[in-house]
Design a protein around this motif. Sequence first.
Motif, PDB file in Angstrom:
ATOM      1  N   ILE A  47       0.828  -1.211   0.000  1.00  0.00           N
ATOM      2  CA  ILE A  47       0.000   0.000   0.000  1.00  0.00           C
ATOM      3  C   ILE A  47       0.861   1.260   0.000  1.00  0.00           C
ATOM      4  N   ARG A 102      18.778  -1.868   2.364  1.00  0.00           N
ATOM      5  CA  ARG A 102      18.070  -2.803   1.466  1.00  0.00           C
ATOM      6  C   ARG A 102      17.431  -2.054   0.293  1.00  0.00           C
ATOM      7  N   ASN A 128      -5.725  -1.408   7.901  1.00  0.00           N
ATOM      8  CA  ASN A 128      -7.069  -1.967   7.989  1.00  0.00           C
ATOM      9  C   ASN A 128      -7.514  -2.000   9.447  1.00  0.00           C
ATOM     10  N   ARG A 172       2.677  -7.440  -3.124  1.00  0.00           N
ATOM     11  CA  ARG A 172       4.114  -7.185  -2.935  1.00  0.00           C
ATOM     12  C   ARG A 172       4.864  -8.494  -3.043  1.00  0.00           C
ATOM     13  N   GLU A 181      -2.808  -9.981  10.614  1.00  0.00           N
ATOM     14  CA  GLU A 181      -3.479  -8.984  11.453  1.00  0.00           C
ATOM     15  C   GLU A 181      -4.726  -9.582  12.139  1.00  0.00           C
TER      16      GLU A 181
HETATM   17  N1  LIG Z   1      -2.150  -5.108   0.409  1.00  0.00           N
HETATM   18  C1  LIG Z   1      -3.378  -4.691   0.187  1.00  0.00           C
HETATM   19  O1  LIG Z   1      -3.948  -4.917  -0.890  1.00  0.00           O
HETATM   20  C2  LIG Z   1      -4.113  -3.893   1.229  1.00  0.00           C
HETATM   21  C3  LIG Z   1      -3.605  -3.669   2.504  1.00  0.00           C
HETATM   22  N2  LIG Z   1      -4.298  -2.881   3.399  1.00  0.00           N
HETATM   23  C4  LIG Z   1      -3.788  -2.629   4.741  1.00  0.00           C
HETATM   24  O2  LIG Z   1      -2.719  -1.708   4.641  1.00  0.00           O
HETATM   25  C5  LIG Z   1      -1.774  -1.958   5.684  1.00  0.00           C
HETATM   26  C6  LIG Z   1      -0.416  -2.202   5.040  1.00  0.00           C
HETATM   27  O3  LIG Z   1      -0.531  -3.408   4.288  1.00  0.00           O
HETATM   28  P1  LIG Z   1       0.500  -3.831   3.164  1.00  0.00           P
HETATM   29  O4  LIG Z   1       0.986  -2.647   2.430  1.00  0.00           O
HETATM   30  O5  LIG Z   1      -0.132  -4.924   2.426  1.00  0.00           O
HETATM   31  O6  LIG Z   1       1.676  -4.404   4.088  1.00  0.00           O
HETATM   32  P2  LIG Z   1       3.157  -4.791   3.663  1.00  0.00           P
HETATM   33  O7  LIG Z   1       3.583  -5.875   4.597  1.00  0.00           O
HETATM   34  O8  LIG Z   1       3.266  -5.015   2.198  1.00  0.00           O
HETATM   35  O9  LIG Z   1       3.953  -3.460   3.991  1.00  0.00           O
HETATM   36  C7  LIG Z   1       4.264  -3.026   5.273  1.00  0.00           C
HETATM   37  C8  LIG Z   1       5.591  -2.336   5.138  1.00  0.00           C
HETATM   38  O10 LIG Z   1       5.902  -1.662   6.339  1.00  0.00           O
HETATM   39  C9  LIG Z   1       7.307  -1.757   6.525  1.00  0.00           C
HETATM   40  N3  LIG Z   1       7.602  -1.443   7.919  1.00  0.00           N
HETATM   41  C10 LIG Z   1       7.155  -2.056   9.040  1.00  0.00           C
HETATM   42  N4  LIG Z   1       7.632  -1.438  10.136  1.00  0.00           N
HETATM   43  C11 LIG Z   1       8.412  -0.410   9.693  1.00  0.00           C
HETATM   44  C12 LIG Z   1       9.193   0.578  10.341  1.00  0.00           C
HETATM   45  N5  LIG Z   1       9.284   0.671  11.682  1.00  0.00           N
HETATM   46  N6  LIG Z   1       9.873   1.452   9.574  1.00  0.00           N
HETATM   47  C13 LIG Z   1       9.805   1.401   8.233  1.00  0.00           C
HETATM   48  N7  LIG Z   1       9.072   0.486   7.552  1.00  0.00           N
HETATM   49  C14 LIG Z   1       8.381  -0.410   8.281  1.00  0.00           C
HETATM   50  C15 LIG Z   1       7.611  -3.182   6.132  1.00  0.00           C
HETATM   51  O11 LIG Z   1       8.978  -3.337   5.883  1.00  0.00           O
HETATM   52  P3  LIG Z   1       9.684  -4.797   5.922  1.00  0.00           P
HETATM   53  O12 LIG Z   1       9.079  -5.589   4.824  1.00  0.00           O
HETATM   54  O13 LIG Z   1      11.097  -4.436   5.717  1.00  0.00           O
HETATM   55  O14 LIG Z   1       9.388  -5.357   7.278  1.00  0.00           O
HETATM   56  C16 LIG Z   1       6.761  -3.287   4.861  1.00  0.00           C
HETATM   57  O15 LIG Z   1       7.462  -2.793   3.742  1.00  0.00           O
HETATM   58  C17 LIG Z   1      -2.290  -3.162   6.469  1.00  0.00           C
HETATM   59  O16 LIG Z   1      -3.020  -2.770   7.603  1.00  0.00           O
HETATM   60  C18 LIG Z   1      -3.219  -3.851   5.470  1.00  0.00           C
HETATM   61  O17 LIG Z   1      -4.223  -4.597   6.108  1.00  0.00           O
HETATM   62  C19 LIG Z   1      -5.442  -2.257   3.042  1.00  0.00           C
HETATM   63  C20 LIG Z   1      -5.977  -2.437   1.800  1.00  0.00           C
HETATM   64  C21 LIG Z   1      -5.396  -3.309   0.818  1.00  0.00           C
END
Ligand SMILES: NC(=O)C1=CN([C@@H]2O[C@H](COP(=O)(O)OP(=O)(O)OC[C@H]3O[C@@H](n4cnc5c(N)ncnc54)[C@H](OP(=O)(O)O)[C@@H]3O)[C@@H](O)[C@H]2O)C=CC1
Length: 306
Positions: free
Chosen positions: A15, A42, A103, A132, A269
């Motif tokens: 997202i 990275r 979410n 992703r 989650e």
């Molecule tokens: N994917 C989808 O289609 C949808 C998702 N959502 C919601 O959106 C939210 C995000 O989901 P999504 O994008 O899929 O999740 P992802 O797991 O793809 O992305 C989360 C990202 O956050 C990074 N991250 C976590 N902690 C830190 C930190 N302290 N500093 C910097 N970066 C950090 C992670 O990095 P790393 O990988 O290095 O840990 C990862 O890149 C969730 O609540 C999900 O339910 C809502 C609608 C649709």
Amino acid sequence: MNEIQNVSLIGLGAIGAAYASRLYDLDPTCIRVVADDERIARYQTRPVVVNGRGYEFTYVSPRADTEAADLVIIAVKYDGLAQALVDIRRHVGPDTIILSLLNGISSEEMIAQIYGEKNLLYAMCVAIDAVRNDSAVAFSSIGRICFGELKNETYSRNVQLVKELFDRAEIPYEIPVDMQRTMWWKFMINVGVNQTSAVLRAPYGVFQTVDEAHELMARAMQEVILISERAGIHLTQADLQAFDAILADLAPDGKTSMLQDIEAGRKTEVEYLAGKVRELGKQYGVATPVNDMLYPLIRAIEAMNA
Ligand SMILES: NC(=O)C1=CN([C@@H]2O[C@H](COP(=O)(O)OP(=O)(O)OC[C@H]3O[C@@H](n4cnc5c(N)ncnc54)[C@H](OP(=O)(O)O)[C@@H]3O)[C@@H](O)[C@H]2O)C=CC1
Ligand SMILES: CC(C)(CO)C(=O)C(=O)O
């Protein structure tokens, strides 16, 4: 602040990267990504690729001295939220607007406990089918960000500022009059499709074509509808049908974020979906047998994946 000029985003996943790419396309200098040193290394070695195009964002360590952002967007998952709230500390000033795309109906409460409610907007995204794979993010539909104050009969200054930014960046959005109800509607969707897709390992196509999968999804959602009645939110069957219309347009091989987590061996989650439904069910005296079953099933799958 007359307009939002600098945005800090934390969480460059499916997202976060999708919406960050739109802001970067508007102006590469308007967006900074907050990330620790390990993540920055990275991202610099393997730049994030969004729909086939590499993006070299400006990365800022949480430890770096920096000016506060006009807007902070939080796009981590729940297991990363507590740390992310520490990491954005230097990006939040007295006027910084905070928007969480997570979410569920819990993240705003967790953010407010640390940063207060004054500049916190409610938000979620819907109809985005971002997937992703390592550092590559792909989507066929960017969906829309629903955001606002809890009620938006008129737009507050913060809502107006974010609206103008999204117009400039061509980020589709909606500002519902009743944002609280919209958050619950999305919660109902995720409780249904995310959790059953994780258990069945089913992409959207399965829910579009297999009646039993759709029924299981709908039964999990019904429990949210019943609780919402007691909570004064009043979701209805029409809300469930509104999701069917969205589901019909999602790519059949697209996957919910929870299924992506399961396949990648990541934490899900579930505590903020079935876990929250069970908590609210107890609070309002509503039985939640489907979510009572989904909760241990998903926790067991997580443990088997670990
Ligand atoms: N994917 C989808 O289609 C949808 C998702 N959502 C919601 O959106 C939210 C995000 O989901 P999504 O994008 O899929 O999740 P992802 O797991 O793809 O992305 C989360 C990202 O956050 C990074 N991250 C976590 N902690 C830190 C930190 N302290 N500093 C910097 N970066 C950090 C992670 O990095 P790393 O990988 O290095 O840990 C990862 O890149 C969730 O609540 C999900 O339910 C809502 C609608 C649709
Ligand atoms: C609505 C849906 C299923 C896709 O946008 C979602 O929110 C998710 O995958 O987490």
